[in-house]
Design an enzyme around this catalytic site. Structure first.
Site, PDB file in Angstrom:
ATOM      1  N   ASN A  24     -26.869 126.375 -14.661  1.00 30.86           N
ATOM      2  CA  ASN A  24     -27.199 126.669 -16.068  1.00 30.86           C
ATOM      3  C   ASN A  24     -28.717 126.707 -16.173  1.00 30.86           C
ATOM      4  O   ASN A  24     -29.423 126.345 -15.227  1.00 30.86           O
ATOM      5  CB  ASN A  24     -26.573 125.649 -17.020  1.00 30.86           C
ATOM      6  CG  ASN A  24     -27.069 124.241 -16.742  1.00 30.86           C
ATOM      7  OD1 ASN A  24     -28.266 123.958 -16.848  1.00 30.86           O
ATOM      8  ND2 ASN A  24     -26.169 123.365 -16.341  1.00 30.86           N
ATOM      9  N   GLY A  32     -18.462 121.836 -12.074  1.00 35.29           N
ATOM     10  CA  GLY A  32     -18.055 122.953 -11.214  1.00 35.29           C
ATOM     11  C   GLY A  32     -18.857 123.039  -9.924  1.00 35.29           C
ATOM     12  O   GLY A  32     -19.135 122.033  -9.268  1.00 35.29           O
ATOM     13  N   ASP A  34     -21.936 123.771  -9.517  1.00 37.01           N
ATOM     14  CA  ASP A  34     -23.235 123.120  -9.703  1.00 37.01           C
ATOM     15  C   ASP A  34     -23.149 121.624  -9.375  1.00 37.01           C
ATOM     16  O   ASP A  34     -23.978 121.081  -8.619  1.00 37.01           O
ATOM     17  CB  ASP A  34     -23.630 123.321 -11.180  1.00 37.01           C
ATOM     18  CG  ASP A  34     -25.114 123.159 -11.428  1.00 37.01           C
ATOM     19  OD1 ASP A  34     -25.878 123.010 -10.450  1.00 37.01           O
ATOM     20  OD2 ASP A  34     -25.506 123.185 -12.610  1.00 37.01           O
ATOM     21  N   SER A 122     -19.743 132.580 -13.283  1.00 39.36           N
ATOM     22  CA  SER A 122     -19.274 132.674 -14.685  1.00 39.36           C
ATOM     23  C   SER A 122     -17.761 132.557 -14.867  1.00 39.36           C
ATOM     24  O   SER A 122     -17.285 132.538 -16.001  1.00 39.36           O
ATOM     25  CB  SER A 122     -19.757 133.963 -15.389  1.00 39.36           C
ATOM     26  OG  SER A 122     -21.131 133.914 -15.652  1.00 39.36           O
TER      27      SER A 122
END
Ligand code: AR6
Length: 169
Positions: A24, A32, A34, A122
């Site tokens: 982000n 997730g 990340d 995404s």
């Protein structure tokens, strides 16, 4: 020519030169992919992200852009952080999603990375329908001139794998 390969599994376990993070704009971690990258990459990844925020991205990394850090304790040499668009049912944001793949490949070329692993950017928290995310991802990688030799899409579940397999053919 860039060869596209598909793997079902966890992106943090891939032995590639660079792993792409579905980050982000804060670059300071999340859930997730990340979360998994920061967990397995360790504090060096976050420290590098903080440095980048302080030096170049005071307002955060814009959607569709990409930037590299160390990969810390991961097998890869670099993490390339990109910020996917949040899916919208009323506005077509696929150019921004395509930009994530183009910009990540540009950064990979700058680094001299030969093998790059991408998640389905995404298609998790940001809500993009998997089939469409796969279409944009595969089309963009095919349409982008890059010195990268292998782009490996790493899909976490069967649905993601099947969606990408249908696009790759
Ligand atoms: N390896 C491969 N794929 C994974 C993994 C993994 N370890 N973990 C999840 N996926 P997401 P986004 C899949 O949510 O939609 C974060 O909080 C997942 O099943 O990671 O771009 C960031 O900080 C899905 O198919 O990324 C942002 O705030 C795909 O990877 C936000 O989420 C992407 O899911 C970004 O959301």
């Amino acid at each position: 020519m860039t060869v596209i390969t598909l793997v079902r599994g966890d992106i943090t376990g891939q032995s590639v030169d660079a792993i792409v993070n579905a980050a982000n704009s804060s670059l300071l971690g999340g859930g997730g992919v990340d979360g998994a990258i920061h967990r397995r990459g360790g504090p060096a990844v976050l420290a590098d992200c903080r440095r980048l925020r302080a030096s170049h991205y005071g307002k955060g990394l814009a959607t569709g852009k990409a930037v590299a850090t160390t990969a810390g304790d991961l097998d890869a040499r670099w993490v390339i952080h990109t910020v996917g668009p949040v899916y919208s049912g009323t506005e077509d944001r696929s150019d921004l999603l395509a930009s994530c793949y183009r910009e990540s490949l540009r950064v990979a070329d700058e680094l001299g990375a030969r093998t790059v692993a991408f998640p389905a950017v995404s298609a998790g928290v940001y809500g993009w329908p998997m089939e469409d995310a796969a279409r944009v991802a595969v089309r963009t990688v095919r349409d982008t001139e890059a010195a990268v030799e292998e782009v490996r899409f790493v899909l976490f579940d069967d649905r993601g794998y099947e969606a990408f397999a249908a696009e790759v053919g």
